[in-house]
Design a protein around this motif. Structure first.
Motif, PDB file in Angstrom:
ATOM      1  N   GLY A 192       0.839  -1.190   0.000  1.00  0.00           N
ATOM      2  CA  GLY A 192       0.000   0.000   0.000  1.00  0.00           C
ATOM      3  C   GLY A 192       0.876   1.242   0.000  1.00  0.00           C
ATOM      4  N   LYS A 193       0.712   2.092  -0.988  1.00  0.00           N
ATOM      5  CA  LYS A 193       1.610   3.241  -1.162  1.00  0.00           C
ATOM      6  C   LYS A 193       1.113   4.476  -0.412  1.00  0.00           C
ATOM      7  N   PHE A 194       2.069   5.157   0.273  1.00  0.00           N
ATOM      8  CA  PHE A 194       1.822   6.470   0.881  1.00  0.00           C
ATOM      9  C   PHE A 194       2.860   7.434   0.309  1.00  0.00           C
ATOM     10  N   ASP A 195       2.414   8.616  -0.106  1.00  0.00           N
ATOM     11  CA  ASP A 195       3.345   9.585  -0.684  1.00  0.00           C
ATOM     12  C   ASP A 195       4.465   9.931   0.288  1.00  0.00           C
ATOM     13  N   GLN A 196       4.135   9.966   1.573  1.00  0.00           N
ATOM     14  CA  GLN A 196       5.138  10.230   2.599  1.00  0.00           C
ATOM     15  C   GLN A 196       4.873   9.303   3.788  1.00  0.00           C
ATOM     16  N   LEU A 197       5.950   8.835   4.387  1.00  0.00           N
ATOM     17  CA  LEU A 197       5.824   7.938   5.535  1.00  0.00           C
ATOM     18  C   LEU A 197       5.040   8.602   6.666  1.00  0.00           C
ATOM     19  N   ARG A 198       5.222   9.902   6.841  1.00  0.00           N
ATOM     20  CA  ARG A 198       4.533  10.580   7.942  1.00  0.00           C
ATOM     21  C   ARG A 198       3.010  10.556   7.765  1.00  0.00           C
ATOM     22  N   HIS A 199       2.534  10.426   6.531  1.00  0.00           N
ATOM     23  CA  HIS A 199       1.095  10.308   6.311  1.00  0.00           C
ATOM     24  C   HIS A 199       0.583   8.997   6.908  1.00  0.00           C
ATOM     25  N   ALA A 200       1.360   7.933   6.740  1.00  0.00           N
ATOM     26  CA  ALA A 200       0.967   6.630   7.273  1.00  0.00           C
ATOM     27  C   ALA A 200       1.036   6.613   8.795  1.00  0.00           C
ATOM     28  N   THR A 201       2.127   7.158   9.349  1.00  0.00           N
ATOM     29  CA  THR A 201       2.276   7.141  10.813  1.00  0.00           C
ATOM     30  C   THR A 201       1.241   8.045  11.480  1.00  0.00           C
ATOM     31  N   ALA A 202       0.928   9.169  10.834  1.00  0.00           N
ATOM     32  CA  ALA A 202      -0.090  10.062  11.396  1.00  0.00           C
ATOM     33  C   ALA A 202      -1.451   9.377  11.400  1.00  0.00           C
ATOM     34  N   ARG A 203      -1.752   8.649  10.338  1.00  0.00           N
ATOM     35  CA  ARG A 203      -3.026   7.921  10.279  1.00  0.00           C
ATOM     36  C   ARG A 203      -3.075   6.873  11.386  1.00  0.00           C
ATOM     37  N   ALA A 204      -1.972   6.169  11.597  1.00  0.00           N
ATOM     38  CA  ALA A 204      -1.928   5.147  12.651  1.00  0.00           C
ATOM     39  C   ALA A 204      -2.193   5.749  14.017  1.00  0.00           C
ATOM     40  N   MET A 205      -1.544   6.863  14.306  1.00  0.00           N
ATOM     41  CA  MET A 205      -1.710   7.486  15.632  1.00  0.00           C
ATOM     42  C   MET A 205      -3.101   8.076  15.800  1.00  0.00           C
ATOM     43  N   THR A 206      -3.670   8.608  14.722  1.00  0.00           N
ATOM     44  CA  THR A 206      -5.031   9.131  14.782  1.00  0.00           C
ATOM     45  C   THR A 206      -6.030   8.022  15.094  1.00  0.00           C
ATOM     46  N   GLY A 234       7.223   1.319   7.395  1.00  0.00           N
ATOM     47  CA  GLY A 234       8.449   1.850   6.807  1.00  0.00           C
ATOM     48  C   GLY A 234       9.298   2.542   7.855  1.00  0.00           C
ATOM     49  N   ALA A 235      10.605   2.584   7.614  1.00  0.00           N
ATOM     50  CA  ALA A 235      11.525   3.151   8.605  1.00  0.00           C
ATOM     51  C   ALA A 235      12.452   4.208   8.004  1.00  0.00           C
ATOM     52  N   ASP A 236      12.082   4.774   6.843  1.00  0.00           N
ATOM     53  CA  ASP A 236      12.888   5.844   6.251  1.00  0.00           C
ATOM     54  C   ASP A 236      12.541   7.179   6.902  1.00  0.00           C
ATOM     55  N   TYR A 237      13.080   8.256   6.371  1.00  0.00           N
ATOM     56  CA  TYR A 237      12.773   9.566   6.928  1.00  0.00           C
ATOM     57  C   TYR A 237      11.312   9.928   6.633  1.00  0.00           C
ATOM     58  N   PRO A 238      10.699  10.774   7.473  1.00  0.00           N
ATOM     59  CA  PRO A 238       9.247  11.012   7.407  1.00  0.00           C
ATOM     60  C   PRO A 238       8.706  11.447   6.056  1.00  0.00           C
ATOM     61  N   GLU A 239       9.517  12.195   5.266  1.00  0.00           N
ATOM     62  CA  GLU A 239       9.019  12.696   3.986  1.00  0.00           C
ATOM     63  C   GLU A 239       9.207  11.700   2.844  1.00  0.00           C
ATOM     64  N   ALA A 240       9.805  10.538   3.127  1.00  0.00           N
ATOM     65  CA  ALA A 240      10.072   9.560   2.071  1.00  0.00           C
ATOM     66  C   ALA A 240       8.802   8.817   1.683  1.00  0.00           C
ATOM     67  N   GLU A 241       8.762   8.392   0.425  1.00  0.00           N
ATOM     68  CA  GLU A 241       7.666   7.551  -0.040  1.00  0.00           C
ATOM     69  C   GLU A 241       7.701   6.231   0.732  1.00  0.00           C
ATOM     70  N   ALA A 242       6.536   5.703   1.066  1.00  0.00           N
ATOM     71  CA  ALA A 242       6.499   4.493   1.889  1.00  0.00           C
ATOM     72  C   ALA A 242       5.498   3.489   1.340  1.00  0.00           C
ATOM     73  N   TYR A 243       5.793   2.215   1.576  1.00  0.00           N
ATOM     74  CA  TYR A 243       4.913   1.128   1.186  1.00  0.00           C
ATOM     75  C   TYR A 243       4.685   0.208   2.386  1.00  0.00           C
ATOM     76  N   THR A 244       3.449  -0.166   2.590  1.00  0.00           N
ATOM     77  CA  THR A 244       3.148  -1.080   3.686  1.00  0.00           C
ATOM     78  C   THR A 244       3.736  -2.454   3.392  1.00  0.00           C
ATOM     79  N   GLY A 245       3.940  -3.229   4.476  1.00  0.00           N
ATOM     80  CA  GLY A 245       4.524  -4.551   4.324  1.00  0.00           C
ATOM     81  C   GLY A 245       3.660  -5.617   4.966  1.00  0.00           C
ATOM     82  N   ALA A 246       4.292  -6.521   5.672  1.00  0.00           N
ATOM     83  CA  ALA A 246       3.596  -7.683   6.224  1.00  0.00           C
ATOM     84  C   ALA A 246       2.942  -7.362   7.567  1.00  0.00           C
ATOM     85  N   LEU A 247       1.908  -8.120   7.854  1.00  0.00           N
ATOM     86  CA  LEU A 247       1.253  -8.120   9.165  1.00  0.00           C
ATOM     87  C   LEU A 247       1.682  -9.398   9.867  1.00  0.00           C
ATOM     88  N   GLU A 248       2.089  -9.258  11.133  1.00  0.00           N
ATOM     89  CA  GLU A 248       2.508 -10.430  11.892  1.00  0.00           C
ATOM     90  C   GLU A 248       2.051 -10.315  13.333  1.00  0.00           C
TER      91      GLU A 248
END
Length: 291
Positions: A192-206, A234-248
């Motif tokens: 699942g693609k996010f333009d920036q990693l911070r968009h994904a982490t912000a959604r998670a915290m929300t 993802g574990a890159d810098y917050p503004e980097a493009e990010a892709y979701t991975g596995a659920l465990e």
């Protein structure tokens, strides 16, 4: 709540839910609190009270949600003490509960919608036949919906009764583990693609999840066993493009569980977390609109 006179100006204020109301010396209701008395001690105290009540209501709902997600027995004595509190009662009322026997097993055949809790009389419910009864037990289970048999029938019955649950239970989405699964990672929500990693982490915290080490985490309890669902963001810098991975799923020591060993509640809540985050991804149509 009654009207309270302010310390200056002849105004009176009152609290209605989370809103501070104001009227002038003639008793006429005003649309808002006049700026000249916004720092009045009485007005400030009412606003602080409103903030506390809002926070208290949210915390009560979060605690009840934790009891539900972890399927933990809750002592009736505790429920009786907190029931008179409107915030607690709102979070608990009309949840499906079941009596817990001395050996820790829940009698789902005697389940019903919670309507009252009294220290001497016990828990009052509307059972699944529509009768009002009292449960004589020391603890109640607030079962996760994935544990409820005939969930669709229960949902229909709840609609007939006019049940409104503030804490999502019956109408909470559930996911069930496929009969034949192998491996230790579930890939249904990967890429699942996010333009920036911070968009994904912000959604998670929300959504109320913790983020650590590139993963969003959901603490769980299954049959008294502490577990954790983890979904890669993802574990890159917050503004980097990010892709979701596995659920465990992992145990308290961090050991990955084989998917076939993941229990129904842990599976449902882990996949629910991944699905909610994956729903926020950028899809092809969104990318075209941005161009």
């Amino acid at each position: 709540m009654g009207w309270i006179e302010t310390e200056s100006g002849g105004y009176s204020v009152a609290l209605d839910g989370g809103t501070v109301l104001c009227r002038n010396a003639a008793g006429r209701a005003l649309k808002q609190v006049p700026p000249k008395i916004k720092d009045d001690a009485v007005v400030v105290r009412l606003r602080q009270l409103a903030e506390w009540l809002e926070r208290h209501e949210r915390e009560c709902g979060e605690q009840v949600d934790t009891w539900l997600v972890r399927s933990l027995p809750v002592p009736v004595a505790l429920l009786a003490r907190i029931w008179p509190d409107a915030a607690w009662q709102s979070a608990l009322r009309d949840l499906v509960v079941a009596p817990v026997a001395a050996d820790g097993t829940a009698d789902m055949a005697r389940a019903g919608f919670l309507r009252d809790v009294d220290a001497e009389k016990g828990a009052g419910i509307v059972d699944l036949d529509g009768d009002s009864v009292r449960l004589e037990c020391e603890s109640l289970l607030i079962p996760h919906p994935v544990l409820l048999e005939d969930l669709d029938d229960l949902r229909e019955f709840a609609v007939e009764l006019g049940v409104e649950q503030r804490v999502e239970q019956l109408f909470r989405e559930v996911w069930r583990r496929p009969d034949e699964v192998t491996g230790q990672q579930w890939q249904a929500y990967a890429k699942g693609k996010f333009d920036q990693l911070r968009h994904a982490t912000a959604r998670a915290m929300t959504l109320g999840y913790r983020v650590r080490g590139g993963q969003t985490l959901c603490p769980l309890v299954e049959d008294g066993r502490a577990l954790e669902a983890a979904f890669w963001l993802g574990a890159d810098y917050p503004e980097a493009e990010a892709y979701t991975g596995a659920l465990e799923w992992r145990d308290k020591d961090g050991r990955r569980l084989p998917l076939a060993e993941v229990g129904p509640v842990a599976w449902s809540e882990g996949e629910r977390m991944a699905a909610l985050l994956y729903a926020g991804r950028v899809v092809a149509g969104d990318e075209e609109e941005l161009r």
